[in-house]
Motif scaffolding. Structure first.
Motif, PDB file in Angstrom:
ATOM      1  N   VAL A 124       0.871  -1.180   0.000  1.00 53.53           N
ATOM      2  CA  VAL A 124       0.000   0.000   0.000  1.00 53.53           C
ATOM      3  C   VAL A 124       0.904   1.225   0.000  1.00 53.53           C
ATOM      4  CG1 VAL A 124      -1.805   1.302   1.170  1.00 53.53           C
ATOM      5  CG2 VAL A 124      -1.797  -1.200   1.310  1.00 53.53           C
ATOM      6  N   PHE A 125       0.796   2.039  -1.050  1.00 57.34           N
ATOM      7  CA  PHE A 125       1.585   3.263  -1.159  1.00 57.34           C
ATOM      8  C   PHE A 125       0.710   4.446  -0.757  1.00 57.34           C
ATOM      9  CE2 PHE A 125       3.815   0.303  -3.832  1.00 57.34           C
ATOM     10  CZ  PHE A 125       5.155   0.642  -3.680  1.00 57.34           C
ATOM     11  N   ILE A 126       1.151   5.184   0.239  1.00 53.73           N
ATOM     12  CA  ILE A 126       0.454   6.395   0.637  1.00 53.73           C
ATOM     13  C   ILE A 126       1.190   7.554  -0.001  1.00 53.73           C
ATOM     14  CG2 ILE A 126      -0.196   7.870   2.576  1.00 53.73           C
ATOM     15  CD1 ILE A 126      -0.262   5.235   4.249  1.00 53.73           C
ATOM     16  N   ALA A 127       0.599   8.091  -1.048  1.00 53.86           N
ATOM     17  CA  ALA A 127       1.245   9.136  -1.836  1.00 53.86           C
ATOM     18  C   ALA A 127       0.594  10.486  -1.548  1.00 53.86           C
ATOM     19  CB  ALA A 127       1.140   8.812  -3.327  1.00 53.86           C
ATOM     20  N   THR A 128       1.423  11.490  -1.376  1.00 55.28           N
ATOM     21  CA  THR A 128       0.918  12.838  -1.120  1.00 55.28           C
ATOM     22  C   THR A 128       1.938  13.866  -1.597  1.00 55.28           C
ATOM     23  OG1 THR A 128       1.993  13.144   1.038  1.00 55.28           O
ATOM     24  CG2 THR A 128      -0.154  12.063   1.048  1.00 55.28           C
ATOM     25  N   TYR A 129       1.448  15.059  -1.849  1.00 58.38           N
ATOM     26  CA  TYR A 129       2.334  16.216  -1.893  1.00 58.38           C
ATOM     27  C   TYR A 129       2.623  16.529  -0.421  1.00 58.38           C
ATOM     28  CZ  TYR A 129       4.251  20.670  -3.513  1.00 58.38           C
ATOM     29  OH  TYR A 129       5.092  21.703  -3.813  1.00 58.38           O
ATOM     30  N   PRO A 130       3.845  16.960  -0.073  1.00 60.55           N
ATOM     31  CA  PRO A 130       4.166  17.189   1.343  1.00 60.55           C
ATOM     32  C   PRO A 130       3.151  18.088   2.056  1.00 60.55           C
ATOM     33  CG  PRO A 130       6.154  17.361   0.015  1.00 60.55           C
ATOM     34  CD  PRO A 130       5.009  17.222  -0.950  1.00 60.55           C
ATOM     35  N   LYS A 131       2.866  17.743   3.303  1.00 59.79           N
ATOM     36  CA  LYS A 131       1.977  18.484   4.196  1.00 59.79           C
ATOM     37  C   LYS A 131       0.510  18.394   3.798  1.00 59.79           C
ATOM     38  CE  LYS A 131       3.567  19.755   7.184  1.00 59.79           C
ATOM     39  NZ  LYS A 131       3.931  18.888   8.355  1.00 59.79           N
ATOM     40  N   ALA A 132       0.157  17.274   3.175  1.00 58.39           N
ATOM     41  CA  ALA A 132      -1.239  17.079   2.765  1.00 58.39           C
ATOM     42  C   ALA A 132      -1.990  16.149   3.719  1.00 58.39           C
ATOM     43  CB  ALA A 132      -1.300  16.517   1.342  1.00 58.39           C
ATOM     44  N   GLY A 133      -1.334  15.715   4.791  1.00 51.50           N
ATOM     45  CA  GLY A 133      -1.969  14.780   5.716  1.00 51.50           C
ATOM     46  C   GLY A 133      -1.343  13.398   5.634  1.00 51.50           C
ATOM     47  N   THR A 134      -0.080  13.337   5.245  1.00 47.35           N
ATOM     48  CA  THR A 134       0.615  12.057   5.039  1.00 47.35           C
ATOM     49  C   THR A 134       0.656  11.224   6.310  1.00 47.35           C
ATOM     50  OG1 THR A 134       2.093  13.406   3.665  1.00 47.35           O
ATOM     51  CG2 THR A 134       2.641  11.072   3.914  1.00 47.35           C
ATOM     52  N   THR A 135       1.143  11.822   7.393  1.00 47.63           N
ATOM     53  CA  THR A 135       1.297  11.092   8.664  1.00 47.63           C
ATOM     54  C   THR A 135      -0.056  10.606   9.181  1.00 47.63           C
ATOM     55  OG1 THR A 135       3.209  12.490   9.182  1.00 47.63           O
ATOM     56  CG2 THR A 135       2.234  11.239  10.998  1.00 47.63           C
ATOM     57  N   TRP A 136      -1.052  11.433   9.025  1.00 53.77           N
ATOM     58  CA  TRP A 136      -2.419  11.068   9.426  1.00 53.77           C
ATOM     59  C   TRP A 136      -2.875   9.821   8.682  1.00 53.77           C
ATOM     60  CZ3 TRP A 136      -7.228  14.712   8.440  1.00 53.77           C
ATOM     61  CH2 TRP A 136      -8.302  14.278   9.235  1.00 53.77           C
ATOM     62  N   MET A 137      -2.671   9.803   7.357  1.00 51.36           N
ATOM     63  CA  MET A 137      -3.088   8.653   6.562  1.00 51.36           C
ATOM     64  C   MET A 137      -2.230   7.422   6.856  1.00 51.36           C
ATOM     65  SD  MET A 137      -5.270   7.355   4.568  1.00 51.36           S
ATOM     66  CE  MET A 137      -6.210   8.765   3.998  1.00 51.36           C
ATOM     67  N   GLN A 138      -0.942   7.608   7.132  1.00 52.81           N
ATOM     68  CA  GLN A 138      -0.100   6.465   7.497  1.00 52.81           C
ATOM     69  C   GLN A 138      -0.658   5.763   8.725  1.00 52.81           C
ATOM     70  OE1 GLN A 138       3.702   8.975   7.279  1.00 52.81           O
ATOM     71  NE2 GLN A 138       4.519   6.909   6.992  1.00 52.81           N
ATOM     72  N   GLN A 139      -1.030   6.556   9.718  1.00 49.17           N
ATOM     73  CA  GLN A 139      -1.573   5.977  10.949  1.00 49.17           C
ATOM     74  C   GLN A 139      -2.920   5.308  10.693  1.00 49.17           C
ATOM     75  OE1 GLN A 139      -0.313   5.231  13.662  1.00 49.17           O
ATOM     76  NE2 GLN A 139      -1.404   5.883  15.501  1.00 49.17           N
ATOM     77  N   LEU A 140      -3.776   5.967   9.936  1.00 54.47           N
ATOM     78  CA  LEU A 140      -5.083   5.388   9.602  1.00 54.47           C
ATOM     79  C   LEU A 140      -4.941   4.043   8.900  1.00 54.47           C
ATOM     80  CD1 LEU A 140      -7.068   8.492   8.268  1.00 54.47           C
ATOM     81  CD2 LEU A 140      -7.846   6.981  10.100  1.00 54.47           C
ATOM     82  N   VAL A 141      -4.119   4.016   7.856  1.00 53.12           N
ATOM     83  CA  VAL A 141      -3.974   2.800   7.046  1.00 53.12           C
ATOM     84  C   VAL A 141      -3.321   1.682   7.846  1.00 53.12           C
ATOM     85  CG1 VAL A 141      -2.825   1.810   5.026  1.00 53.12           C
ATOM     86  CG2 VAL A 141      -3.997   4.009   4.844  1.00 53.12           C
ATOM     87  N   TRP A 142      -2.302   2.029   8.638  1.00 57.46           N
ATOM     88  CA  TRP A 142      -1.646   0.980   9.428  1.00 57.46           C
ATOM     89  C   TRP A 142      -2.639   0.346  10.399  1.00 57.46           C
ATOM     90  CZ3 TRP A 142      -0.649  -0.795  14.260  1.00 57.46           C
ATOM     91  CH2 TRP A 142       0.335  -1.777  14.366  1.00 57.46           C
ATOM     92  N   LEU A 143      -3.440   1.161  11.056  1.00 56.65           N
ATOM     93  CA  LEU A 143      -4.424   0.629  12.003  1.00 56.65           C
ATOM     94  C   LEU A 143      -5.497  -0.187  11.292  1.00 56.65           C
ATOM     95  CD1 LEU A 143      -4.811   3.685  14.406  1.00 56.65           C
ATOM     96  CD2 LEU A 143      -3.852   1.447  14.981  1.00 56.65           C
ATOM     97  N   ILE A 144      -5.920   0.259  10.122  1.00 59.22           N
ATOM     98  CA  ILE A 144      -6.908  -0.505   9.348  1.00 59.22           C
ATOM     99  C   ILE A 144      -6.339  -1.863   8.951  1.00 59.22           C
ATOM    100  CG2 ILE A 144      -8.102  -0.618   7.115  1.00 59.22           C
ATOM    101  CD1 ILE A 144      -8.501   2.457   7.370  1.00 59.22           C
ATOM    102  N   CYS A 145      -5.115  -1.867   8.461  1.00 61.87           N
ATOM    103  CA  CYS A 145      -4.488  -3.117   7.994  1.00 61.87           C
ATOM    104  C   CYS A 145      -4.090  -4.041   9.137  1.00 61.87           C
ATOM    105  CB  CYS A 145      -3.254  -2.804   7.147  1.00 61.87           C
ATOM    106  SG  CYS A 145      -3.635  -2.033   5.564  1.00 61.87           S
ATOM    107  N   ASN A 146      -4.006  -3.500  10.344  1.00 61.02           N
ATOM    108  CA  ASN A 146      -3.589  -4.301  11.504  1.00 61.02           C
ATOM    109  C   ASN A 146      -4.680  -4.393  12.567  1.00 61.02           C
ATOM    110  OD1 ASN A 146      -0.447  -4.988  11.270  1.00 61.02           O
ATOM    111  ND2 ASN A 146      -0.795  -2.964  10.369  1.00 61.02           N
TER     112      ASN A 146
END
Length: 387
Positions: A124-146
């Motif tokens: 799963v690639f979380i792609a963003t332009y910097p400061k678009a909510g990258t860290t937020w989505m990383q945490q969301l996706v990791w918790l969803i997948c785990n």
């Protein structure tokens, strides 16, 4: 008389023989020392040649990573010399003909390695332009997948759980291209990237391996956030100058990561062609209805969550909780890179509409004109404030 006259002087003879022996021994010791010196010198030279050839054959990104490990082991407090301050942003052409607009040397060192990365079907690639909510989505996706494993998520930082594709491994917590390449085969990779679509791994773009979640944020709020991020990271990024100067660079795309418009619109275009494999979401819709987005992303990733798990993820990914738990962990990475956490936070405000506190009336008019010109006919639009 004659017999007595010719009797040898044993004492003198002994002393003479002793001197001769001592001289011989001294010469032998000197020769041995000389030989040992030559041997040691030869071994050192051989070791230097071997080390030189080994370093010469290493990838640039691996040299950077090795340097960071040495500095970490020697308790060097910062990695400034390893990750030198960015030069003026410039276009770097990759082997596939596409251009990366970058100033930081680290991202140049990984460019070709990213293109040839071996992708996996469950990536799963979380792609963003910097400061678009990258860290937020990383945490969301990791918790969803785990399965909403909150306990594990709090024990390990996001950079450790979700590596940064175009960075290099830098202890103690930053995980980059080396970690992506060596990630355990039985563990899913959730990979962060700010690269434009055309510079994603070849297997992701052409062989359609893995899935992509793209987070887009309205350019006004993003620009303000990116400005303060540059001020916080002025040891590793190009000096942002004044707010007016930074806004001008951002508007022209003459900035780290290049044009916001090109970046977003390319992913938007690819999303229109491949919605089964690409999920396009805006920061504003996440802020407006996080519950619906968590459910939609779970469905996209083929993950079934209970209502309680969804609720736990929403709570854990609220701005207050994220700011409390994530900022200290990310500060460990940032401080070693020379980032200024005494005056600025990695997660600053997380608001929609904060841009109104920075854009002047004239700046807003000029940017609106640019926005309308670039976005016309694309079908993509953003909320610039929430009701």
């Amino acid at each position: 008389m004659f017999c007595v006259f010719f009797l040898p002087d044993y004492k003198s003879l002994f002393i003479h023989l002793f001197h001769v022996a001592l001289t011989a021994v001294s010469i032998s010791v000197l020769k041995i020392k000389t030989m040992l010196g030559l041997i040691v010198t030869s071994l050192v030279l051989v070791a230097v040649v071997i080390l030189y050839n080994a370093l010469k054959s290493m990838r640039k990104c691996d040299l950077l990573s090795l340097g960071s490990k040495i500095m970490h082991k020697t308790n060097t407090t910062r990695l400034i010399t390893l990750f030198p301050k960015s030069t003026k942003c410039r276009g770097v052409k990759a082997s596939n003909g596409h251009t990366l607009f970058v100033g930081n040397p680290m991202f140049v060192s990984t460019l070709e390695e990213v293109l040839k990365l071996k992708a996996r079907d469950d990536d799963v690639f979380i792609a963003t332009y910097p400061k678009a909510g990258t860290t937020w989505m990383q945490q969301l996706v990791w918790l969803i997948c785990n399965d909403a494993d909150i306990e594990t998520s709090r024990k390990t930082s996001i950079p450790e759980r979700s590596p940064f594709l175009e960075a290099v491994d830098a202890p103690p917590v930053l995980r980059g291209i080396q970690s992506v390449e060596n990630w355990p085969i039985n563990k899913q990779r959730i990979i962060k990237t700010h690269y434009p679509f055309d510079l994603l791994p070849e297997e992701v773009r052409t062989n359609r391996k893995g899935k992509i979640i793209y987070v887009a944020r309205n350019p006004k709020d993003l620009c303000v956030s990116y400005y303060f991020f540059h001020k916080m990271g002025n040891k590793i990024f190009e000096n942002p100058g004044t707010w007016s100067e930074f806004l001008s660079k951002f508007s022209s795309g003459n900035i780290e990561a290049g044009s916001w418009f090109d970046h977003n619109l390319k992913y938007w275009k690819e999303f229109q062609k491949d919605k089964e494999r690409i999920y396009f979401v805006t920061y504003e819709s996440l802020k407006k209805d996080l519950k619906s987005e968590v459910k939609a992303i779970s469905k996209f990733l083929d993950k079934e969550l209970t209502n309680q798990q969804v609720q736990d993820i929403i709570q854990e990914c609220s701005f207050d909780t994220m700011s409390k738990n994530i900022n200290p962990a990310l500060a460990k990475v940032g401080r070693r890179l020379g980032m200024n956490f005494s005056q600025f936070k990695f997660m600053r405000k997380g608001q929609v509409g904060d841009w109104k506190n920075y854009f002047t009336l004239n700046q807003n008019i000029v940017f609106d004109h640019l926005y309308e010109e670039k976005m016309e006919g694309t079908g993509l639009d953003f909320l610039f404030e929430l009701e």
